[in-house]
Each structure stands twice: as C-alpha cells, then as structure tokens.
Design a protein around this motif. Structure first.
Motif, PDB file in Angstrom:
ATOM      1  N   ILE A   1       0.840  -1.202   0.000  1.00  0.00           N
ATOM      2  CA  ILE A   1       0.000   0.000   0.000  1.00  0.00           C
ATOM      3  C   ILE A   1       0.874   1.250   0.000  1.00  0.00           C
ATOM      4  CG2 ILE A   1      -1.656   1.345   1.352  1.00  0.00           C
ATOM      5  CD1 ILE A   1      -2.792  -1.427   2.299  1.00  0.00           C
ATOM      6  N   ASN A   2       1.892   1.258   0.832  1.00  0.00           N
ATOM      7  CA  ASN A   2       2.812   2.409   0.888  1.00  0.00           C
ATOM      8  C   ASN A   2       3.542   2.592  -0.439  1.00  0.00           C
ATOM      9  OD1 ASN A   2       2.066   2.761   3.541  1.00  0.00           O
ATOM     10  ND2 ASN A   2       3.917   1.828   4.384  1.00  0.00           N
ATOM     11  N   ASN A   3       3.991   1.475  -1.021  1.00  0.00           N
ATOM     12  CA  ASN A   3       4.677   1.538  -2.312  1.00  0.00           C
ATOM     13  C   ASN A   3       3.747   2.082  -3.390  1.00  0.00           C
ATOM     14  OD1 ASN A   3       6.784   1.236  -4.132  1.00  0.00           O
ATOM     15  ND2 ASN A   3       6.381  -0.923  -4.481  1.00  0.00           N
ATOM     16  N   PHE A   4       2.498   1.655  -3.372  1.00  0.00           N
ATOM     17  CA  PHE A   4       1.520   2.160  -4.333  1.00  0.00           C
ATOM     18  C   PHE A   4       1.345   3.675  -4.169  1.00  0.00           C
ATOM     19  CE2 PHE A   4      -2.656   3.319  -5.848  1.00  0.00           C
ATOM     20  CZ  PHE A   4      -2.714   2.684  -7.070  1.00  0.00           C
TER      21      PHE A   4
ATOM     22  N   ILE B   1      -2.555  -7.197  -6.949  1.00  0.00           N
ATOM     23  CA  ILE B   1      -2.279  -7.889  -5.676  1.00  0.00           C
ATOM     24  C   ILE B   1      -3.234  -7.412  -4.587  1.00  0.00           C
ATOM     25  CG2 ILE B   1      -0.583  -8.112  -3.806  1.00  0.00           C
ATOM     26  CD1 ILE B   1       1.605  -7.951  -6.027  1.00  0.00           C
ATOM     27  N   LEU B   2      -3.356  -6.088  -4.453  1.00  0.00           N
ATOM     28  CA  LEU B   2      -4.151  -5.534  -3.346  1.00  0.00           C
ATOM     29  C   LEU B   2      -5.645  -5.755  -3.540  1.00  0.00           C
ATOM     30  CD1 LEU B   2      -2.087  -2.277  -2.790  1.00  0.00           C
ATOM     31  CD2 LEU B   2      -2.210  -4.257  -1.265  1.00  0.00           C
ATOM     32  N   TYR B   3      -6.142  -5.562  -4.768  1.00  0.00           N
ATOM     33  CA  TYR B   3      -7.563  -5.851  -5.005  1.00  0.00           C
ATOM     34  C   TYR B   3      -7.845  -7.333  -4.871  1.00  0.00           C
ATOM     35  CZ  TYR B   3      -8.973  -1.162  -6.502  1.00  0.00           C
ATOM     36  OH  TYR B   3      -9.278   0.167  -6.542  1.00  0.00           O
TER      37      TYR B   3
ATOM     38  N   LYS C   1      -6.560  -9.321  -2.714  1.00  0.00           N
ATOM     39  CA  LYS C   1      -6.687  -9.661  -1.303  1.00  0.00           C
ATOM     40  C   LYS C   1      -7.842  -8.931  -0.626  1.00  0.00           C
ATOM     41  CE  LYS C   1      -4.429 -10.172   3.065  1.00  0.00           C
ATOM     42  NZ  LYS C   1      -3.206 -10.281   3.800  1.00  0.00           N
ATOM     43  N   PHE C   2      -7.986  -7.636  -0.924  1.00  0.00           N
ATOM     44  CA  PHE C   2      -8.940  -6.825  -0.171  1.00  0.00           C
ATOM     45  C   PHE C   2     -10.245  -6.545  -0.908  1.00  0.00           C
ATOM     46  CE2 PHE C   2      -4.767  -5.637   1.564  1.00  0.00           C
ATOM     47  CZ  PHE C   2      -4.973  -6.013   2.879  1.00  0.00           C
ATOM     48  N   GLY C   3     -10.290  -6.794  -2.197  1.00  0.00           N
ATOM     49  CA  GLY C   3     -11.526  -6.585  -2.952  1.00  0.00           C
ATOM     50  C   GLY C   3     -12.017  -5.149  -2.870  1.00  0.00           C
ATOM     51  N   ASP C   4     -13.302  -4.997  -2.563  1.00  0.00           N
ATOM     52  CA  ASP C   4     -13.924  -3.669  -2.511  1.00  0.00           C
ATOM     53  C   ASP C   4     -13.578  -2.880  -1.253  1.00  0.00           C
ATOM     54  OD1 ASP C   4     -15.116  -4.085  -4.917  1.00  0.00           O
ATOM     55  OD2 ASP C   4     -17.014  -4.805  -4.077  1.00  0.00           O
ATOM     56  N   SER C   5     -12.924  -3.501  -0.308  1.00  0.00           N
ATOM     57  CA  SER C   5     -12.630  -2.792   0.942  1.00  0.00           C
ATOM     58  C   SER C   5     -11.426  -1.870   0.836  1.00  0.00           C
ATOM     59  CB  SER C   5     -12.427  -3.790   2.086  1.00  0.00           C
ATOM     60  OG  SER C   5     -11.298  -4.599   1.825  1.00  0.00           O
ATOM     61  N   ILE C   6     -10.783  -1.815  -0.337  1.00  0.00           N
ATOM     62  CA  ILE C   6      -9.666  -0.898  -0.557  1.00  0.00           C
ATOM     63  C   ILE C   6      -9.932  -0.130  -1.845  1.00  0.00           C
ATOM     64  CG2 ILE C   6      -8.239  -2.549  -1.829  1.00  0.00           C
ATOM     65  CD1 ILE C   6      -5.801  -1.314  -0.372  1.00  0.00           C
ATOM     66  N   ASN C   7      -9.625   1.152  -1.815  1.00  0.00           N
ATOM     67  CA  ASN C   7      -9.834   1.990  -3.003  1.00  0.00           C
ATOM     68  C   ASN C   7      -8.499   2.546  -3.448  1.00  0.00           C
ATOM     69  OD1 ASN C   7     -10.782   3.607  -5.019  1.00  0.00           O
ATOM     70  ND2 ASN C   7     -11.725   5.121  -3.662  1.00  0.00           N
ATOM     71  N   LEU C   8      -8.063   2.146  -4.620  1.00  0.00           N
ATOM     72  CA  LEU C   8      -6.790   2.609  -5.163  1.00  0.00           C
ATOM     73  C   LEU C   8      -6.978   3.497  -6.381  1.00  0.00           C
ATOM     74  CD1 LEU C   8      -4.921  -0.819  -4.951  1.00  0.00           C
ATOM     75  CD2 LEU C   8      -4.819   1.070  -3.318  1.00  0.00           C
ATOM     76  N   GLU C   9      -8.210   3.871  -6.663  1.00  0.00           N
ATOM     77  CA  GLU C   9      -8.516   4.671  -7.851  1.00  0.00           C
ATOM     78  C   GLU C   9      -8.508   6.150  -7.511  1.00  0.00           C
ATOM     79  OE1 GLU C   9      -8.706   3.118 -10.733  1.00  0.00           O
ATOM     80  OE2 GLU C   9      -8.547   1.198  -9.693  1.00  0.00           O
ATOM     81  N   GLU C  10      -8.203   6.947  -8.551  1.00  0.00           N
ATOM     82  CA  GLU C  10      -8.316   8.400  -8.418  1.00  0.00           C
ATOM     83  C   GLU C  10      -9.788   8.740  -8.403  1.00  0.00           C
ATOM     84  OE1 GLU C  10      -5.700  10.676  -8.332  1.00  0.00           O
ATOM     85  OE2 GLU C  10      -4.236   9.070  -8.386  1.00  0.00           O
ATOM     86  N   ASN C  11     -10.119   9.901  -7.913  1.00  0.00           N
ATOM     87  CA  ASN C  11     -11.533  10.312  -7.860  1.00  0.00           C
ATOM     88  C   ASN C  11     -12.101  10.566  -9.199  1.00  0.00           C
ATOM     89  OD1 ASN C  11     -11.596  10.064  -5.137  1.00  0.00           O
ATOM     90  ND2 ASN C  11     -11.083  12.194  -4.758  1.00  0.00           N
TER      91      ASN C  11
END
Length: 126
Positions: free
Chosen positions: A19-22, A112-114, A116-126
């Motif tokens: 997450i930090n690297n992302f 990798i992150l999606y 594992k975490f699916g919808d509980s993590i948001n890595l997209e820009e607004n």
C-alpha cells in the motif's frame, strides 16, 4: 466484527508495504505528469522561437541567457535552439519511459491488493 462495510481481512506487514509503495508510485506518477507537461510546453516554446527566427531578416538577434538578453548571431541562435530542442525531446522520452514503468508497477500492485482486499480498498483516483 465488521464496521462500515469493510472486510475482516487482516493487513499484514507485506500488505502495508505494498500500500505504501503504491502511494509513493502514485505520487511519482503525478510528478512525472507535471514534468512531462512542462517539457512539452518548453518544446513548444522552442519550436515557436525557431519559427520566429526563420521569419526574421536580422543577422544579429537577442537571445536570452539566464536573465540577460545578449546580441548573438542568428546562425548561433539557430544552433542553440536546435540543441535545446534535442535535450528537451530526450528528457521527454526518459520521462515517458519512467511513466510507463510506474504505471506498470502500479497495475501489478493493484492486482495484488484488489485480489486480497476486494472492494474494501480503493486505489482509484476520484
């Protein structure tokens, strides 16, 4: 116990590093986009200067060096502008290559992150 619709997956040290690297890659992506924009503007300005130089009939033109304008022979100015355009183009190519690398790394981390975490993590820009 779930709160706010999140999942109960535990975030491991490795997940936190991803997450930090992302986040760092995302910041670098924005920096690269800004640098590419500036390089394109510089290249456009140099192209405009080159075109204006073609239109002029003066043999000695004013050329800005730092904060000072100097009277320089037209041929020398043409040579300098061409050199500056080459440097700017090479810089843009390097920035584009780095941007592609960053985007590829971000895509790997998203997968990798999606995964594992699916919808509980948001890595997209607004």
């Amino acid at each position: 116990m779930q709160q706010g619709g999140g999942s109960d997956k535990e975030v491991t040290w490795e997940d936190q590093q991803n997450i930090n690297n992302f986040g760092r890659l995302n910041n670098r992506l924005h920096e690269l986009e800004d640098e590419i924009k500036i390089a394109k503007e510089t290249n456009d300005n140099l192209e405009d200067a080159s075109n204006e130089l073609i239109l002029t009939d003066e043999e000695v033109v004013r050329f800005q060096i730092g904060e000072v304008f100097a009277h320089v022979p037209r041929d020398e100015v043409e040579t300098r502008i061409e050199q500056m355009k080459e440097v700017t183009s090479k810089n843009m190519e390097k920035l584009d290559e780095e941007k592609e690398f960053v985007v590829a790394q971000m895509a790997k981390l998203k997968k990798i992150l999606y995964g594992k975490f699916g919808d509980s993590i948001n890595l997209e820009e607004n």
